[in-house]
Design an enzyme around this catalytic site. Sequence first.
Site, mmCIF file in Angstrom:
data_model
loop_
_atom_site.group_PDB
_atom_site.id
_atom_site.type_symbol
_atom_site.label_atom_id
_atom_site.label_comp_id
_atom_site.label_asym_id
_atom_site.label_seq_id
_atom_site.Cartn_x
_atom_site.Cartn_y
_atom_site.Cartn_z
ATOM 1 N N GLU A 66 2.136 3.154 -12.887
ATOM 2 C CA GLU A 66 2.838 3.775 -14.003
ATOM 3 C C GLU A 66 2.290 5.175 -14.232
ATOM 4 O O GLU A 66 1.083 5.391 -14.244
ATOM 5 C CB GLU A 66 2.645 2.912 -15.267
ATOM 6 N N VAL A 72 6.694 2.741 -11.567
ATOM 7 C CA VAL A 72 7.065 2.642 -10.154
ATOM 8 C C VAL A 72 6.985 1.173 -9.712
ATOM 9 O O VAL A 72 5.988 0.487 -9.970
ATOM 10 C CB VAL A 72 6.146 3.530 -9.280
ATOM 11 N N ASP A 184 1.634 21.269 -8.451
ATOM 12 C CA ASP A 184 0.685 20.245 -8.921
ATOM 13 C C ASP A 184 0.006 19.559 -7.731
ATOM 14 O O ASP A 184 -0.099 18.327 -7.691
ATOM 15 C CB ASP A 184 1.368 19.230 -9.837
HETATM 16 P P1 AMP Z 1 3.640 8.536 -10.507
HETATM 17 O O1 AMP Z 1 4.414 8.352 -11.766
HETATM 18 O O2 AMP Z 1 4.447 9.253 -9.428
HETATM 19 O O3 AMP Z 1 2.284 9.160 -10.712
HETATM 20 O O4 AMP Z 1 3.362 7.067 -9.906
HETATM 21 C C1 AMP Z 1 2.525 6.125 -10.560
HETATM 22 C C2 AMP Z 1 1.835 5.229 -9.531
HETATM 23 O O5 AMP Z 1 2.812 4.510 -8.780
HETATM 24 C C3 AMP Z 1 1.039 5.996 -8.488
HETATM 25 O O6 AMP Z 1 -0.266 6.261 -8.891
HETATM 26 C C4 AMP Z 1 1.069 5.033 -7.301
HETATM 27 O O7 AMP Z 1 0.101 4.026 -7.474
HETATM 28 C C5 AMP Z 1 2.420 4.382 -7.414
HETATM 29 N N1 AMP Z 1 3.417 5.043 -6.571
HETATM 30 C C6 AMP Z 1 4.160 6.127 -6.896
HETATM 31 N N2 AMP Z 1 4.997 6.464 -5.904
HETATM 32 C C7 AMP Z 1 4.783 5.578 -4.916
HETATM 33 C C8 AMP Z 1 5.339 5.387 -3.602
HETATM 34 N N3 AMP Z 1 6.281 6.190 -3.146
HETATM 35 N N4 AMP Z 1 4.889 4.358 -2.866
HETATM 36 C C9 AMP Z 1 3.921 3.538 -3.349
HETATM 37 N N5 AMP Z 1 3.341 3.661 -4.554
HETATM 38 C C10 AMP Z 1 3.772 4.653 -5.340
#
Ligand code: AMP
Length: 400
Positions: A66, A72, A184
């Site tokens: 999250e 996610v 970023d």
């Molecule tokens: P974000 O909001 O993009 O920071 O995503 C939150 C968390 O979801 C990340 O820290 C990852 O652990 C997981 N996550 C995000 N995108 C992916 C992806 N494409 N594949 C696998 N895990 C993901």
Amino acid sequence: MAVSPLVSPSASAIAHRKNDATGASVTAQKNEASPQFVQHAADREITEQMNDEVRHKYIKTKKLGEGTYAVVFLGHLRTDPSSFVAIKKIKVNTEYRDGLSMDAIREVKYLQELSHPNVIALHDVFSSKDQNLNLILEYLPRGDLEMLIKDSNIHYGVPDIKAWMGMLVRGVWFCHENFVLHRDIKPNNLLIASDGEVKLADFGLARSFADPYLNMTHQVITRWYRPPELLYGARQYSGVVDIWSTGMVFAELLLRVPFVAGNSDLDQVTKICEAFGTPTEENWPGVSKLPNYVPADRNHLMPTQGREFFLRQFPTAGPVGADLLMSMCTLDPRKRSTAYQALQHNWWTTEPRPTNKEDLPRKSGGTKKMGDDLTRRGGELDDDQFKNAARQLDFTAMRE
Ligand code: AMP
């Protein structure tokens, strides 16, 4: 049927609004018969049908993580349970116009334009029944570079760093070739695919920079990875802001701790001066004109650091690696390497060769390699402080 936030308001909603406003149902009925109205309703139906088709292609399973503006989930194709995807469900936020955050809009806009092995792929977008926007992203199961850097059980060496950095710089180069600034870049936005490929992810702060005279916000990039021109409030900048961040990732891979970790913007500037030298008109013509530039005390000027400093600070990089790092961390953005120049540096072809991506160290559960070890130094920073620092500390209100 759910109304997609990507389509215009529904025909019934328009008719309803007219009734509310005027009480004249006759007007609404007349409008309903108009060719534009009929066309509009037909368009809407087709768009919703297409949205439903995309939505039904995927099955959502467990939560993966999250962030501040999204949750996610792991998912897979309905027709092929072994074809995994990451489903990023954007949280609806009433604070934003139409409930959609700028981060989500940016992520869709820029990822749709970019297709490269080192940039996360966006496969589809749909809106769910509850009106949330869902991005279907490439599933990257091997975590991120931050996890590898912080895991003291994982041993890696210069060939591994060269492989990771090569993938990162190629991804950054591709974004810049397409006039997209990431804004970023940091280890936890560099996700790893099952074959070891590093992918640039999280385009929530990205923007295009086709017009060099357009003013942009300086409130971007997580502080520890933010270049001095942004800390001094520059409103016109180029791709080399991402190169500074890339250099900071390089330094962090070598040291296994963030290299310049300020606890406020002012502290960050101070630490950059201590590490690389004090920016002055002599080493950076024009710096004193930047809005937030603080004139340096002439008695406490730190000299600009050269090759010997970088080699002393980063001995494992070797002289050629230290030279590349120095070119990425040059204070004056006009003298800093571009992504293209960085890719032409002879570090990539100097021994040792980069590790094959399939052989790179992986997060727990995989093979752990013993190379010329880079172990963690003492006095590490608090985990929570490091995690998603930009969004938590600085940029929640970023609109530009
Ligand atoms: P974000 O909001 O993009 O920071 O995503 C939150 C968390 O979801 C990340 O820290 C990852 O652990 C997981 N996550 C995000 N995108 C992916 C992806 N494409 N594949 C696998 N895990 C993901």
